[in-house]
Write an enzyme that holds these catalytic residues in place. Structure first.
Site, PDB file in Angstrom:
ATOM      1  N   SER A   1       0.705  -1.237  -0.139  1.00  0.00           N
ATOM      2  CA  SER A   1       0.046  -0.043  -0.020  1.00  0.00           C
ATOM      3  C   SER A   1       0.871   1.329   0.007  1.00  0.00           C
ATOM      4  O   SER A   1       0.056   2.201  -0.289  1.00  0.00           O
ATOM      5  CB  SER A   1      -1.067  -0.068   1.333  1.00  0.00           C
ATOM      6  OG  SER A   1      -0.182   0.121   2.438  1.00  0.00           O
TER       7      SER A   1
ATOM      8  N   LYS B   1      -7.024   3.387   8.534  1.00  0.00           N
ATOM      9  CA  LYS B   1      -6.083   4.575   8.015  1.00  0.00           C
ATOM     10  C   LYS B   1      -6.431   5.961   8.127  1.00  0.00           C
ATOM     11  O   LYS B   1      -5.839   6.940   8.118  1.00  0.00           O
ATOM     12  CB  LYS B   1      -5.942   4.014   6.398  1.00  0.00           C
ATOM     13  CG  LYS B   1      -4.839   2.904   6.348  1.00  0.00           C
ATOM     14  CD  LYS B   1      -4.639   2.679   4.914  1.00  0.00           C
ATOM     15  CE  LYS B   1      -3.738   1.546   4.678  1.00  0.00           C
ATOM     16  NZ  LYS B   1      -3.321   0.984   3.301  1.00  0.00           N
TER      17      LYS B   1
END
Length: 402
Positions: A307, A350
């Site tokens: 990511s 996140k």
């Protein structure tokens, strides 16, 4: 139709007595467990009607064949408001009762913090302020659940109980246990007296705006939830040879205890950054003439996953173009060799990490738009979110239009 709960199945380990995962393959397989034979009783048992429910913290540690026999439901961790509500409505009243500071509930009815009745000898002003709970959640207890939060709350209540008994009986306490403030209210200002210094500090390594060239904030998912992760790049200065040409060039060095997947992402990001620079500045030979060192801080912590691809690409382009990135921008997403931005996991965690770090602008993959839309409104409030399916969108957000 009984229900059998197998807790933390990812903690299974095999020893000299065999591998329990192998036995579970037969237990959890509906096509085999109607004649499951228990080797201790040595009789066949039909367990095909049993509903097995398993829990795990990390899917990677569950053997593949065993995982194939499961229907997987992923549950995200509690966010800050949820943890505060759980602490006020359940953990605090429970800890006060167990430590003898509050009276037991009548008729088995549990009461929330504002409704509990303190014991007669407990000061009426005793209170755990909401700011203290919020401080515990943010700077001491970032795990997905509330087990660690419960431990810290119990630690505070036990020390309060000790101080109340000591002052009532005139006993002397050690300097560490003595009450230092003049109030029985525990707030974020005196919380350190009860639980020590904060475990976590600020998520920001850089307060400067914009950030230095070659540095970009990414967002990562860990076992503790989401966290802000800086990607740093720096030019490796080389000497020149006898002909005056620079030694080296075209090499990428990566540090920060990165896993295999993340190392591959850095190589892909390096290729994408070179291709992007060539398309913007056709005559640029920047990457040919210099070597780049990329580092992910907190080198003692292992890191892995794809990511950080867009973050790595942006950091290298920031260094090559001499364009800084603003310090309230964070991004996450896997990148392909052709610059496509691919979806990743942990969007809720996140986002919480970005809010905790004071981020106002986030770049997510376009494939994660549904995950973001499903989040509560209070997590999305005040955020400028961009969804990218190609790196061109990320580039425009980070550096502005071409």
């Amino acid at each position: 139709n009984p229900l059998v709960l197998i807790d933390e199945i990812d903690k299974l380990g095999h020893g000299h007595r065999g591998d329990p995962a192998a036995a579970l393959l037969e237990v959890l397989d509906p096509s085999q467990n109607d004649t499951f034979r228990d080797h201790f009783l040595d009789v066949p048992v039909d367990i095909s009607k049993v509903l097995f429910m398993c829990t795990a913290n990390d899917m990677e540690y569950i053997p593949g064949p065993l995982r194939d026999r499961m229907e997987i439901i992923r549950l995200s961790g509690y966010d800050v408001p949820e943890k505060i509500a759980i602490a006020e409505q359940f953990l605090l009243p429970k800890a006060l009762r167990e430590c003898g500071l509050a009276k037991e509930d009548e008729e088995g009815v549990e009461k929330v913090m504002n409704d509990i009745t303190l014991q007669d000898k407990v000061p009426a002003s005793l209170e755990i302020d909401r700011s203290a709970i919020e401080h515990l959640v943010r700077w001491y207890c970032r795990e997905a659940g509330v087990r660690n939060l419960n431990k810290h709350i119990e630690k505070v209540i036990r020390k309060l109980a000790l101080q109340i008994v000591a002052e009532d009986e005139g006993a002397e306490l050690t300097e560490k246990s003595t009450r230092k403030s003049n109030t029985w209210v525990v707030s974020k200002d005196n919380l350190e007296e009860y639980v020590g210094k904060a475990i976590f500090t600020s998520d920001r390594l850089y307060d400067k705006d914009p950030l230095p060239h070659g540095i970009v904030m990414g967002l990562a998912w860990t076992s503790m939830g989401g966290c802000a992760l800086y990607i740093e790049t720096q030019v490796i200065k080389r000497g020149v040879d006898s002909e005056g040409k620079p030694k080296g060039g075209g090499m990428l060095k990566v540090t920060g205890q990165l896993g295999n997947v993340m190392e591959e992402s850095s190589q892909i990001a390096y290729t994408v950054a070179r291709a992007r620079l060539d398309s913007d500045l056709a005559s640029s030979s920047y990457f040919d003439n210099i070597d780049i060192h990329m580092h992910v801080p907190e080198g003692a912590t292992p890191k892995d996953g794809p990511s950080a691809g867009v973050t790595m690409t942006t950091a290298m382009l920031s260094l090559a173009l001499g364009k800084p990135v603003k310090n309230d921008l964070a991004m996450t997403g896997e990148i392909s060799l052709t610059g496509k931005v691919l979806p990743v996991g942990g969007i809720k965690e996140k986002t919480m990490a970005a809010r905790r770090a004071g981020i106002k602008c986030i770049v997510f993959p376009a494939g994660n738009r549904r995950d973001f839309d499903e989040m509560p409104e209070y997590l999305k409030e005040g955020l400028e979110v961009h969804f990218a399916d190609d790196y061109s969108t990320v580039y425009e957000v980070a550096f502005g239009p071409k």
